[in-house]
Design a protein around this motif. Structure first.
Motif, PDB file in Angstrom:
ATOM      1  N   VAL A 111       0.854  -1.190   0.000  1.00 13.17           N
ATOM      2  CA  VAL A 111       0.000   0.000   0.000  1.00 13.17           C
ATOM      3  C   VAL A 111       0.886   1.235   0.000  1.00 13.17           C
ATOM      4  CG1 VAL A 111      -2.001  -1.043   1.101  1.00 13.17           C
ATOM      5  CG2 VAL A 111      -0.186  -0.116   2.526  1.00 13.17           C
ATOM      6  N   GLU A 112       0.424   2.231  -0.692  1.00 14.93           N
ATOM      7  CA  GLU A 112       1.154   3.491  -0.787  1.00 14.93           C
ATOM      8  C   GLU A 112       0.940   4.236   0.525  1.00 14.93           C
ATOM      9  OE1 GLU A 112       3.591   5.585  -3.234  1.00 14.93           O
ATOM     10  OE2 GLU A 112       2.278   4.162  -4.228  1.00 14.93           O
ATOM     11  N   ALA A 113       1.998   4.400   1.305  1.00 12.61           N
ATOM     12  CA  ALA A 113       1.864   5.176   2.540  1.00 12.61           C
ATOM     13  C   ALA A 113       1.799   6.645   2.148  1.00 12.61           C
ATOM     14  CB  ALA A 113       3.041   4.906   3.459  1.00 12.61           C
ATOM     15  N   LYS A 114       0.777   7.343   2.632  1.00 12.09           N
ATOM     16  CA  LYS A 114       0.501   8.723   2.190  1.00 12.09           C
ATOM     17  C   LYS A 114       1.701   9.654   2.279  1.00 12.09           C
ATOM     18  CE  LYS A 114      -4.253   9.282   1.618  1.00 12.09           C
ATOM     19  NZ  LYS A 114      -4.974   8.327   2.482  1.00 12.09           N
ATOM     20  N   ALA A 115       2.336   9.663   3.460  1.00 15.25           N
ATOM     21  CA  ALA A 115       3.398  10.640   3.681  1.00 15.25           C
ATOM     22  C   ALA A 115       4.692  10.276   2.954  1.00 15.25           C
ATOM     23  CB  ALA A 115       3.652  10.780   5.178  1.00 15.25           C
ATOM     24  N   GLU A 116       4.863   8.994   2.681  1.00 15.72           N
ATOM     25  CA  GLU A 116       6.131   8.571   2.094  1.00 15.72           C
ATOM     26  C   GLU A 116       5.930   8.084   0.669  1.00 15.72           C
ATOM     27  OE1 GLU A 116       6.932   5.564   5.123  1.00 15.72           O
ATOM     28  OE2 GLU A 116       5.646   6.949   6.178  1.00 15.72           O
ATOM     29  N   ALA A 119       6.518   2.177  -0.765  1.00 17.17           N
ATOM     30  CA  ALA A 119       5.320   1.373  -0.547  1.00 17.17           C
ATOM     31  C   ALA A 119       5.492   0.599   0.761  1.00 17.17           C
ATOM     32  CB  ALA A 119       5.112   0.421  -1.704  1.00 17.17           C
ATOM     33  N   LYS A 120       4.387   0.425   1.466  1.00 14.16           N
ATOM     34  CA  LYS A 120       4.434  -0.335   2.710  1.00 14.16           C
ATOM     35  C   LYS A 120       3.684  -1.631   2.515  1.00 14.16           C
ATOM     36  CE  LYS A 120       4.964   2.858   6.508  1.00 14.16           C
ATOM     37  NZ  LYS A 120       4.229   3.662   7.487  1.00 14.16           N
ATOM     38  N   VAL A 121       4.088  -2.630   3.253  1.00 14.62           N
ATOM     39  CA  VAL A 121       3.412  -3.920   3.162  1.00 14.62           C
ATOM     40  C   VAL A 121       2.315  -3.984   4.212  1.00 14.62           C
ATOM     41  CG1 VAL A 121       3.716  -6.385   3.536  1.00 14.62           C
ATOM     42  CG2 VAL A 121       5.399  -5.104   2.201  1.00 14.62           C
ATOM     43  N   ASP A 182      -8.506   1.025  -3.585  1.00 14.02           N
ATOM     44  CA  ASP A 182      -7.167   0.690  -4.075  1.00 14.02           C
ATOM     45  C   ASP A 182      -6.604  -0.548  -3.384  1.00 14.02           C
ATOM     46  OD1 ASP A 182      -7.214   2.771  -5.804  1.00 14.02           O
ATOM     47  OD2 ASP A 182      -5.961   4.107  -4.586  1.00 14.02           O
ATOM     48  N   GLU A 183      -6.836  -0.629  -2.083  1.00 11.71           N
ATOM     49  CA  GLU A 183      -6.363  -1.811  -1.357  1.00 11.71           C
ATOM     50  C   GLU A 183      -7.117  -3.053  -1.824  1.00 11.71           C
ATOM     51  OE1 GLU A 183      -5.010   0.388   2.820  1.00 11.71           O
ATOM     52  OE2 GLU A 183      -6.138  -1.486   2.928  1.00 11.71           O
TER      53      GLU A 183
END
Ligand code: ADP
Ligand code: ZN
Ligand code: MG
Length: 496
Positions: A111-116, A119-121, A182-183
Motif C-alpha cells: 500500500v502506498e503510505a501517504k506521507a512517504e 510502498a508499505k506492506v 485501491d487496497e
C-alpha cells in the motif's frame, strides 16, 4: 464535514481447474459444450443419487490455503445451503459452513503510505477458504436476440444451462481489513497471481472464473464500531470492483451526512449506469438452513498429504519479487516480471543462459523490447518463438560488440517472427558491427569534410551539433558502426 473511514471485506469465488465436476464425473469444461450436455443424474439432482468428493478439487483448495498461510482442517464437513433458484437444480448447494478446509490465513499487499513514497506492506487476514460447487447458468432472452439459439424464444423467457452446475468453486473470504478501493484492487491482483501460480484456477475475472463480492461500510474516524455494511455483487472486472466501491462509499457517506442510515442490503453493480442497485434485503445465514450434508462423510485431511502439498508449493510471487530484487532488479521490474509465472520462468531461463550478463540488462530487454513485440502481436509469452537460449545469444552478441543496440533490436524483431537464431539473422542482414577504427576513421573524415559549416558552429561552442554529426557518421556506416568507437573517433577528429 466529518471524516470517514472505509471498511471493506471481500468474498472471492474462483473456479478450480479440474477435469470433472465437484461431486460427479461430468466434464467441468462447461463453456465450450452445447447447453445441457455435461450433465448427469448427480448434478441434475435426480432422486437416489449420491455425490462423491473430487480429490483434485480438495487438493487445489489445500494448495491455495497453504499459499495463503491458512491452517488446514484435520477434518472438514460439507454442508447443505438451502435456497431455491432456477439455476440450482438440487434446491441446495453443497458448501462448507462451520468446518471449512482452510482458515485463519493472510496475504500481503503493498500500500502506498501517504506521507512517504516508499510502498508499505500490509497484511490482509483471510478468514477462510472453502470448497463448494457452482450453479448453472441462466440466459434471459430478449426479444429479437441476435444469437440464433435464442431467437426462437420470445422476450421475457429464460433459458437454463446446467453444464456449469457442480463445477468446483473455491471461496476465499477476507477479514474486514481493507481500507480503500485501491487496497481491494491490490488484494485481488495479488490473489489472482497466486491462484495462477498454483495452477488452481485461470482466475480470469472477465470470463467468470474469478468473481468478487465486496462488503463495504463507512464509519466516522474515531468511532470504534464498524458501520452497517452493504454487499455488492455482479463485479465482473477489476475496474467494476473499484468503481462500485468508490460509488458505494460516496453513497453511504452522503446518507450519513444527511442524518440518514445505511440499510444492510445486497446490491448489484449496474455497469452501464455506473451505480449500485438494491437486489434484496440482506438474508442472514439462518435463511439458508445450513446442515451437514447427509450424503457425504466428514473429509479427513491426512497431515502427510498436507505436508506433501506444502513441499510442492512453487516459489510464489512475493518470494520471486524479493529474489529478483536481490539479483539486482529494481522493485518495479521485479514486480512486472513476477506477475506472470511463465514470464518469470522465461526471465530466469534467459539469465541462466546468458551467463555472466547483468540480470538487469536481461530484464530491460524483456520488459522493453520483448513486451513491445508481444503487445503489438497480441500474444502471450507461451507463444513467443524466441527461446531463452536464442535471446541470451543475442545479448552476448551485443555484449561482445559484434552488433550495436539498434541492429540488435532489428535482429530481435526478425527472431520474433521466425524464431531463428540471432547469428543467422545478423549474417543475413549484414549487421555485423564495425568496430575497426581504420574503416571508421575514413567515414569520419568524409563526414567532417562534407559539413564545414556545422563543424564551424561546433567549434564556436554549439555543442549540440556533435550528436547531429555522430548521427551522420552512423548513417554512413548504415547503422553498423560501433557507437562508442565512432564517438571517440569523431571527438578526436574535431579536436584536430
Ligand atoms: P455475513 O454474515 O453478512 O455474510 P460475514 O461476517 O460472514 O457477514 O462477513 C462477510 C464479509 O463481509 C467478510 O469478508 C467480512 O470481512 C466483511 N465484513 C464484515 N463486516 C463488515 C463491515 N462492517 N464492513 C465491511 N465489511 C464487513
Ligand atoms: Zn454430473
Ligand atoms: Mg458470510
Amino acid at each position: 464535514m466529518t471524516h470517514y473511514e472505509t471498511i471493506i471485506g471481500l468474498e472471492v469465488h474462483a473456479q478450480l481447474l479440474t477435469t470433472s465436476k465437484m461431486f460427479c464425473s461430468c466434464s467441468a469444461d462447461y463453456a465450450s459444450a452445447a447447453p445441457n450436455t455435461h450433465v448427469c443424474p448427480v448434478c441434475m439432482a435426480l432422486p437416489g443419487v449420491l455425490p462423491v468428493i473430487n480429490r483434485v478439487a480438495a487438493e487445489k483448495t489445500v494448495l491455495a490455503g497453504l499459499a495463503l498461510h491458512c491452517t488446514i482442517a484435520e477434518a472438514s464437513v460439507f454442508a447443505r445451503k438451502n435456497y431455491h433458484y432456477a439455476d440450482l437444480p438440487k434446491g441446495y448447494q453443497i458448501s462448507q459452513y462451520e468446518l471449512p478446509l482452510c482458515r485463519d490465513g493472510w496475504l500481503e499487499i503493498e500500500v502506498e503510505a501517504k506521507a512517504e513514497v516508499e510502498a508499505k506492506v500490509k497484511r490482509i487476514g483471510v478468514t477462510r477458504a472453502h470448497l463448494e460447487e457452482d450453479t448453472g447458468k441462466l440466459t434471459h432472452v430478449v426479444a429479437g436476440a441476435a444469437d440464433a439459439r435464442l431467437s426462437e424464444g420470445r422476450g421475457g423467457q429464460t433459458l437454463v444451462d446446467l453444464n456449469r452446475a457442480g463445477v468446483p468453486l473455491l471461496e476465499i473470504v477476507t477479514e474486514p481489513d481493507l481500507r480503500s478501493a485501491d487496497e481491494a484492487y491490490a488484494y485481488l491482483v495479488k490473489l489472482q497471481h497466486i491462484l495462477r501460480y498454483l495452477g488452481v484456477s485461470t482466475a480470469d475475472m472477465e470470463r467468470g472464473a474469478m468473481r468478487c463480492e465486496a462488503n463495504v461500510s463507512v464509519r466516522p474516524i474515531g468511532q470504534a464500531a464498524f458501520g452497517v455494511k452493504v454487499e455488492v455483487k455482479n463485479l465482473n472486472s477489476f475496474r467494476s470492483v473499484v468503481q462500485a466501491l468508490d460509488y458505494e462509499v460516496a453513497r453511504q457517506i452522503a446518507l450519513l451526512e444527511r442524518g440518514e442510515q445505511v440499510i444492510q442490503v445486497t446490491m448489484g453493480w449496474d455497469e452501464e449506469r455506473g451505480r449500485t442497485v438494491v437486489q434484496r434485503v440482506k438474508e442472514s445465514s439462518d435463511d439458508y438452513r445450513y446442515f451437514p450434508e447427509p450424503d457425504l462423510p466428514p473429509l479427513a485431511i491426512e497431515r502427510a498429504w498436507v505436508e506433501d502439498l506444502r513441499a510442492r508449493l512453487p516459489e510464489l510471487p512475493d518470494a520471486k519479487i524479493a529474489r529478483f530484487v536481490k539479483e539486482g532488479l529494481d522493485q518495479k521490474d521485479a514486480a512486472v516480471l513476477a506477475a506472470d509465472r511463465a514470464v518469470a520462468d522465461y526471465f530466469d531461463a534467459t539469465v541462466k543462459a546468458a551467463r555472466g550478463q547483468d540480470p538487469k540488462t536481461v530484464a530491460n530487454w524483456i520488459t522493453g523490447e520483448l513486451f513491445r513485440l508481444m503487445n503489438a502481436a497480441g500474444v502471450g509469452i507461451e507463444t513467443v518463438k524466441i527461446t531463452p537460449a536464442a535471446f541470451a545469444e543475442l545479448l552476448s552478441l551485443v555484449a561482445a560488440n559484434q552488433i550495436n543496440l539498434n541492429s540488435a533490436k532489428k535482429v530481435l524483431d526478425a527472431m520474433f517472427v521466425s524464431g531463428r537464431r540471432p547469428d543467422e539473422i545478423v549474417q543475413e542482414l549484414g549487421l555485423t558491427q564495425v568496430s575497426d577504427s581504420d574503416a571508421l576513421t575514413g567515414i569520419v573524415s568524409q563526414v567532417v569534410a562534407k559539413y564545414p559549416d556545422e563543424i564551424a558552429k561546433y567549434r564556436s561552442g554549439k555543442e549540440s551539433v556533435f550528436n547531429w554529426l555522430l548521427g551522420q557518421v552512423m548513417r554512413e556506416t548504415r547503422g553498423k558502426g560501433n557507437p562508442a568507437v565512432v564517438k571517440e573517433l569523431l571527438a578526436q577528429a574535431l579536436r584536430e
